[in-house]
Write an enzyme that holds these catalytic residues in place. Structure first.
Site, PDB file in Angstrom:
ATOM      1  N   ASN B 189      76.937  71.808  50.507  1.00 17.95           N
ATOM      2  CA  ASN B 189      76.897  73.196  50.965  1.00 17.95           C
ATOM      3  C   ASN B 189      76.033  74.023  50.010  1.00 17.95           C
ATOM      4  O   ASN B 189      75.957  73.743  48.824  1.00 17.95           O
ATOM      5  CB  ASN B 189      78.325  73.780  50.969  1.00 17.95           C
ATOM      6  N   ASP B 227      84.517  76.600  47.725  1.00 22.58           N
ATOM      7  CA  ASP B 227      83.548  77.014  46.702  1.00 22.58           C
ATOM      8  C   ASP B 227      83.878  76.458  45.318  1.00 22.58           C
ATOM      9  O   ASP B 227      83.476  77.024  44.297  1.00 22.58           O
ATOM     10  CB  ASP B 227      83.445  78.551  46.632  1.00 22.58           C
TER      11      ASP B 227
END
Lengths: 284, 284, 284, 284
Positions: B189, B227
């Site tokens: 990502n 994240d």
């Protein structure tokens, strides 16, 4: 050329401020040497910094004349001698690389300050590697119990030395809210991380644990909100998986010294204006 | 020269691994083209990547011979054709700058992949500015109610296309824990901030509010911890007080494209090895 | 808000210019949105760029009023619509990464231009990887014998399309002195080295041979002096001993695209003023 | 752990070198701590650096055993104690920022050197801002007439102090060809430009005149070809039109100090191998 002045101001944005200020200076024989402005369209605020040669008119005359204009626009403003070295009080703990760097830059004439005193929670002997010369050194040990008292001493010394700026050059003590508020806008800290990442203690160890690929440093004004004050300058450098926490500390020293020195220089040259929790930085 | 192979491995560090592995290759007529190793003294783990020309011996022979050595050392290992383009599935939402950049690099031959399909939660028409060519495109709309179903479709397509890597090229949907676990170690990502700063949504607006002086981007493996996955690559650039959130978005696009492309290239070239929550990245 | 205008000017430095210009705008109801000035103390020249909302007054009225002031100070000046996309002619040879990058930025709305035509010394089929869309494409082959004629065609096309800027986006032909003079100040080239290092042909091979540890790119105005025109923007990135010339070419593409796009954007936004052989660049 | 050793070698590339060297170390009980290799496919040369714990075997035993292997492959090689501080002679003129930086790094333990002496063409009093401490200082004035004699003194002092490395820390005298040849491979200079741009004198003034947008510094081995020696490390930073030559000098000091320190550290850690006119730099 007379002694150059620097005028900094901020106010709500309205048409005509630049015209009014520059005409004000021109009518009094001032000659602009460098000028920057910033119209913050997010907050509708206006910021300006002007270096000028005042010509025949005295600083005091300009200052008193400017009051009316400043009031009309509701300005926060300051009129200062550009080249007068600012009186700086430096606080340090055991790691003295930022201190050494600031003093070297001062000695060769690139840092426009007069270091009025160095304060440390460690004795003078702990600062082994930096040539302190004649700069007064004060050892102000601190414990949880004496913190309040020690901070009062710091305030007292800052006053006695008439310090315009307090630089926390890797001073490893957290200021109390009272102390942070007392020095608001005139106390710069160097945090050894790329804020807002890795607030608090041992940021290089945090960075290692997290496995980031860059480390950085952040110079900011101290506020009551720890590591949350307005940031003046930041820098970052690539690291690799092979960098141990010790390597990060080594690489970080260089970034810290550089970032703090730049922030202090910008502040001393009146290039940093507060804009809420942010800063406006007028580089030349 | 035969088709070059790349061997990657990790295991607990012990004396002699380099000797054993390099002798193993030499005895079979292999010729090393590029080699890196990393002895992680913090975790006592060992990591190695070797590109080699296998000479007369087949990959299958090397592979079956290597099993004994790998077991002796308890290695995680992989033996792959160096130059075979990896099958990559790209997921995207409305912002297509990372997608456009990846495809351009692929078309001019610098990104060693075969883009097997593009998946989006928006229809093909939403990808206005990127030349998709013949690459299969699948529109997989998603709502809170259909998320589980849509993710099953993604898994099914990844399997159908035999995708070796899933790239989230500004795919603006958070993967469920199930999905993140399914693609563990093979899903990259791009987060549009300098992690761990500004996790979550609208990082450029967060950066603007906080008044930072640099912005960045982080390419990381996706894990169930949003994240927080192992970071592969990061970069950052200076910004100024004059940069509005829109300006940050513009400057960020460039950093995001660059950081994601580098991370994908490193992964495709088998240069990234997992080391717990961190990565070992063997650049040439 | 009316359509914003941008005024750029340069002249010999004298006291009062800022006051005169800003008062001029204020008196006509103009509201400054962004302003920068530079007092070049080396050459005693003054440079200014002002973005402003003209309020009720027309551009033509401001323009005709400004003539007297401009003459008084001997200004070079320009008054332009800030948001009108400038008409840009792009020239390219076989490597189309800069072209692809410029067009993508244009398509997503971040490059304030209207690409009026693409000219190449190669046929349209040579531009394989870039989506040209409806932009007119002209194949203008060139040989040593036909150079003069081809350049006349370029001038003729630039005129026909009313091009305000010519961008050499890796156009691999050296312009004749006549051509360079014709497009003086409105032709930007990207040189794939960190000028003044590695002028001329094959800079990445030169860089490899010399063993430098960084490579870069330079965007500059074209002058009759090859690779010596005023530099607008430069960037550089670290490389290593392991980077072959091919790797340098790959890494360089990214730097070239980025540097050219930034220079073109700066020019289109009227942020670049000539100062002899140098440039003044007013970033926001 | 015994005292770690570092083995560096280069030779023509042939299959099996890694296997032979790593097996050699393993068979003698050596344990690799860090290893890098580089197969230069352009020149078919091989380079290797291995840090290892020699275990029970003495350095002398390893050295004498290695001779046969080294001869078989025609290696240039060196076996050194990793942690023994190298004896460094530093030469300086009036600008002492690089000297101050090197000595500070040494004092806090991050620069693995023993500064055996400082030589200057200026008297000790000229080095105002650096704490020299007990390091022997020699004033060796130089004129055109006495150059040859002064250089002989330098060689004599280098020998007397058994200096392993000579660092020209902004020593503003050009070495004669004889001198450069004498110290070939063990003399590092910092040039205050981004070579090969702005060779020779006053590079910051050259940079200002040319109007470049970045300045840099280059650390390189001294050769008889002025400013043409193999580059070890380079860095560059953005500048603006507002930077006067004086500002460039200020900004440059920081880059110079940083680049020289990094190059010296890399050399002292045996991380730099010569590859013709280029260098191989094995960072950890």
């Amino acid at each position: 050329m007379s002694e150059p002045l620097v005028l900094t101001l901020s106010c709500a944005d309205r048409p005509g401020i630049t015209a009014r200020v520059s005409s004000f200076l021109f009518e009094r024989g001032g000659n602009i040497l460098e000028a920057q402005q910033f119209n913050d369209r997010t907050s509708d605020a206006f910021f300006m910094r002007v270096e000028f040669d005042p010509g025949e008119v005295s600083r005091e005359a300009i200052r008193s004349d400017f009051v009316a204009l400043a009031e009309e626009y509701g300005m926060d403003w300051k009129l200062a001698l550009r080249d007068r070295p600012r009186r700086v009080l430096i606080m340090v703990s055991k790691f003295d690389h930022c201190l050494a760097d600031l003093l070297y830059r001062w000695r060769i004439g690139e840092m426009p300050m007069e270091p009025v005193a160095i304060l440390s929670n460690h004795p003078r002997e702990a600062i082994e590697h930096t040539h302190l010369g004649d700069i007064p050194f004060h050892h102000l040990p601190i414990t949880r119990e004496t913190k309040s008292e020690q901070e009062a001493q710091v305030r007292e010394l800052a006053e006695r030395y008439d310090a315009e700026l307090v630089v926390l050059a890797r001073y490893m003590q957290i200021l109390s809210d009272e102390q942070a508020a007392h020095f608001a806008g005139r106390c710069i800290n160097i945090h050894h991380s790329f804020l807002p990442g890795f607030k608090g203690a041992k940021p290089y160890h945090q960075a290692y644990e997290r496995g980031v690929k860059m480390i950085g440093a952040s110079a900011h004004y101290v506020t009551t909100d720890l590591d949350e004050g307005p940031i003046i300058h930041q820098a970052a450098e690539p690291i690799s998986h092979a960098d141990t926490p010790d390597e990060l500390v080594r690489k970080g020293r260089e970034i810290e010294s550089r970032v703090l020195a730049e922030a202090v220089r910008l502040h001393l040259e009146e290039r940093v204006l507060l804009n809420g929790q942010r800063t406006v930085v007028f580089r030349s």
